[in-house]
Design a protein around this motif. Structure first.
Motif, PDB file in Angstrom:
ATOM      1  N   ASP A   1       0.858  -1.188   0.000  1.00 50.07           N
ATOM      2  CA  ASP A   1       0.000   0.000   0.000  1.00 50.07           C
ATOM      3  C   ASP A   1       0.895   1.239   0.000  1.00 50.07           C
ATOM      4  OD1 ASP A   1      -1.746   2.112   0.551  1.00 50.07           O
ATOM      5  OD2 ASP A   1      -2.896   0.963   2.029  1.00 50.07           O
ATOM      6  N   LEU A   2       0.807   2.039  -1.053  1.00 50.74           N
ATOM      7  CA  LEU A   2       1.646   3.225  -1.222  1.00 50.74           C
ATOM      8  C   LEU A   2       0.965   4.502  -0.762  1.00 50.74           C
ATOM      9  CD1 LEU A   2       2.941   2.431  -4.826  1.00 50.74           C
ATOM     10  CD2 LEU A   2       3.999   1.825  -2.638  1.00 50.74           C
ATOM     11  N   ASN A   3      -0.192   4.390  -0.140  1.00 53.16           N
ATOM     12  CA  ASN A   3      -0.993   5.548   0.230  1.00 53.16           C
ATOM     13  C   ASN A   3      -0.234   6.574   1.080  1.00 53.16           C
ATOM     14  OD1 ASN A   3      -3.555   7.003   0.445  1.00 53.16           O
ATOM     15  ND2 ASN A   3      -3.453   6.393   2.592  1.00 53.16           N
ATOM     16  N   GLY A   4       0.684   6.138   1.909  1.00 50.88           N
ATOM     17  CA  GLY A   4       1.399   7.054   2.798  1.00 50.88           C
ATOM     18  C   GLY A   4       2.491   7.881   2.134  1.00 50.88           C
TER      19      GLY A   4
ATOM     20  N   GLN B   1      -2.999   3.169  -5.603  1.00 49.97           N
ATOM     21  CA  GLN B   1      -2.368   3.248  -4.297  1.00 49.97           C
ATOM     22  C   GLN B   1      -1.828   1.919  -3.791  1.00 49.97           C
ATOM     23  OE1 GLN B   1      -5.201   5.316  -1.825  1.00 49.97           O
ATOM     24  NE2 GLN B   1      -4.480   7.278  -2.567  1.00 49.97           N
ATOM     25  N   ILE B   2      -2.216   0.828  -4.424  1.00 53.44           N
ATOM     26  CA  ILE B   2      -1.664  -0.479  -4.071  1.00 53.44           C
ATOM     27  C   ILE B   2      -0.928  -1.008  -5.291  1.00 53.44           C
ATOM     28  CG2 ILE B   2      -2.190  -2.870  -3.464  1.00 53.44           C
ATOM     29  CD1 ILE B   2      -4.538  -1.816  -1.842  1.00 53.44           C
TER      30      ILE B   2
ATOM     31  N   GLY C   1      10.443   8.484   7.544  1.00 50.93           N
ATOM     32  CA  GLY C   1      10.078   7.145   7.101  1.00 50.93           C
ATOM     33  C   GLY C   1       8.577   6.944   7.147  1.00 50.93           C
ATOM     34  N   ARG C   2       8.046   6.315   6.131  1.00 46.22           N
ATOM     35  CA  ARG C   2       6.603   6.079   6.029  1.00 46.22           C
ATOM     36  C   ARG C   2       6.261   4.670   6.511  1.00 46.22           C
ATOM     37  NH1 ARG C   2       5.975  11.163   5.672  1.00 46.22           N
ATOM     38  NH2 ARG C   2       6.744  12.113   3.772  1.00 46.22           N
ATOM     39  N   ASN C   3       4.985   4.469   6.810  1.00 44.09           N
ATOM     40  CA  ASN C   3       4.460   3.151   7.147  1.00 44.09           C
ATOM     41  C   ASN C   3       3.879   2.527   5.883  1.00 44.09           C
ATOM     42  OD1 ASN C   3       5.029   3.306   9.915  1.00 44.09           O
ATOM     43  ND2 ASN C   3       3.185   4.495  10.265  1.00 44.09           N
ATOM     44  N   PHE C   4       4.278   1.307   5.584  1.00 48.50           N
ATOM     45  CA  PHE C   4       3.827   0.605   4.393  1.00 48.50           C
ATOM     46  C   PHE C   4       3.186  -0.723   4.761  1.00 48.50           C
ATOM     47  CE2 PHE C   4       7.314   3.317   2.964  1.00 48.50           C
ATOM     48  CZ  PHE C   4       6.754   3.928   1.849  1.00 48.50           C
ATOM     49  N   PRO C   5       1.840  -0.807   4.738  1.00 56.16           N
ATOM     50  CA  PRO C   5       1.188  -2.101   4.895  1.00 56.16           C
ATOM     51  C   PRO C   5       1.542  -2.968   3.683  1.00 56.16           C
ATOM     52  CG  PRO C   5      -0.365  -0.309   5.286  1.00 56.16           C
ATOM     53  CD  PRO C   5       0.866   0.290   4.686  1.00 56.16           C
TER      54      PRO C   5
ATOM     55  N   PHE D   1       9.250   3.784  -7.086  1.00 57.23           N
ATOM     56  CA  PHE D   1       8.125   4.713  -7.008  1.00 57.23           C
ATOM     57  C   PHE D   1       8.636   6.056  -6.512  1.00 57.23           C
ATOM     58  CE2 PHE D   1       6.698   0.438  -6.387  1.00 57.23           C
ATOM     59  CZ  PHE D   1       5.604   0.345  -7.229  1.00 57.23           C
ATOM     60  N   GLN D   2       8.018   7.114  -7.003  1.00 56.69           N
ATOM     61  CA  GLN D   2       8.417   8.472  -6.628  1.00 56.69           C
ATOM     62  C   GLN D   2       7.174   9.304  -6.365  1.00 56.69           C
ATOM     63  OE1 GLN D   2      10.855  10.425  -9.556  1.00 56.69           O
ATOM     64  NE2 GLN D   2      10.663  12.414  -8.584  1.00 56.69           N
ATOM     65  N   GLY D   3       7.208  10.056  -5.263  1.00 58.92           N
ATOM     66  CA  GLY D   3       6.126  10.991  -4.956  1.00 58.92           C
ATOM     67  C   GLY D   3       4.889  10.316  -4.403  1.00 58.92           C
ATOM     68  N   ALA D   4       3.841  11.118  -4.267  1.00 55.42           N
ATOM     69  CA  ALA D   4       2.576  10.613  -3.727  1.00 55.42           C
ATOM     70  C   ALA D   4       1.938   9.646  -4.715  1.00 55.42           C
ATOM     71  CB  ALA D   4       1.639  11.783  -3.454  1.00 55.42           C
ATOM     72  N   ALA D   5       1.329   8.602  -4.175  1.00 53.88           N
ATOM     73  CA  ALA D   5       0.657   7.613  -5.028  1.00 53.88           C
ATOM     74  C   ALA D   5      -0.609   8.228  -5.600  1.00 53.88           C
ATOM     75  CB  ALA D   5       0.318   6.374  -4.219  1.00 53.88           C
TER      76      ALA D   5
END
Length: 116
Positions: free
Chosen positions: A35-38, A76-77, A106-110, A67-71
């Motif tokens: 999940d790239l939402n974060g 987003q997945i 650092g982001r959280n990635f489910p 991947f680069q930038g906001a999804a």
């Protein structure tokens, strides 16, 4: 065809560290879902799948996606290509995540690795 979760969790990225999410040691076909939402503008992320070709060999990169930038809202997945494995070595397949550049930490990635 039965699909089951081989492994899953949420990885908090440490910038510049490759986090190994799952090591596969059973036969099957596997995919990595993240999940790239974060992600935010300025973020960079690398996802890798390593594969061992022969018993007792070395797992090497078989798949890399960056991947680069906001999804975008419609993507987003991300799901890796299916990777087949017939070996039972402890690191026959390895799935990893690495955030290389933070926009704000650092982001959280489910994530999950599915066995098909």
């Amino acid at each position: 065809m039965t699909v089951s979760a081989f492994a899953s969790g949420t990885q908090t990225a440490t910038i510049g560290t490759e986090h190994f999410l799952a090591n596969v040691n059973v036969a099957g076909v596997f995919t990595l879902h993240v999940d790239l939402n974060g992600m935010q503008a300025g973020d960079f992320l690398e996802l890798r799948v390593y594969q061992m070709l022969l018993t007792g060999g070395t797992a090497r990169v078989a798949y890399l996606e960056t991947f680069q930038g906001a999804a975008p809202t419609d993507a987003q997945i991300t799901i890796s290509v299916p990777i087949s494995n017939e070996l039972t070595d402890s690191q026959s397949l390895r799935f990893s995540l690495k955030q290389t550049v933070p926009a704000g930490g650092g982001r959280n990635f489910p994530w999950k690795v599915l066995q098909h």
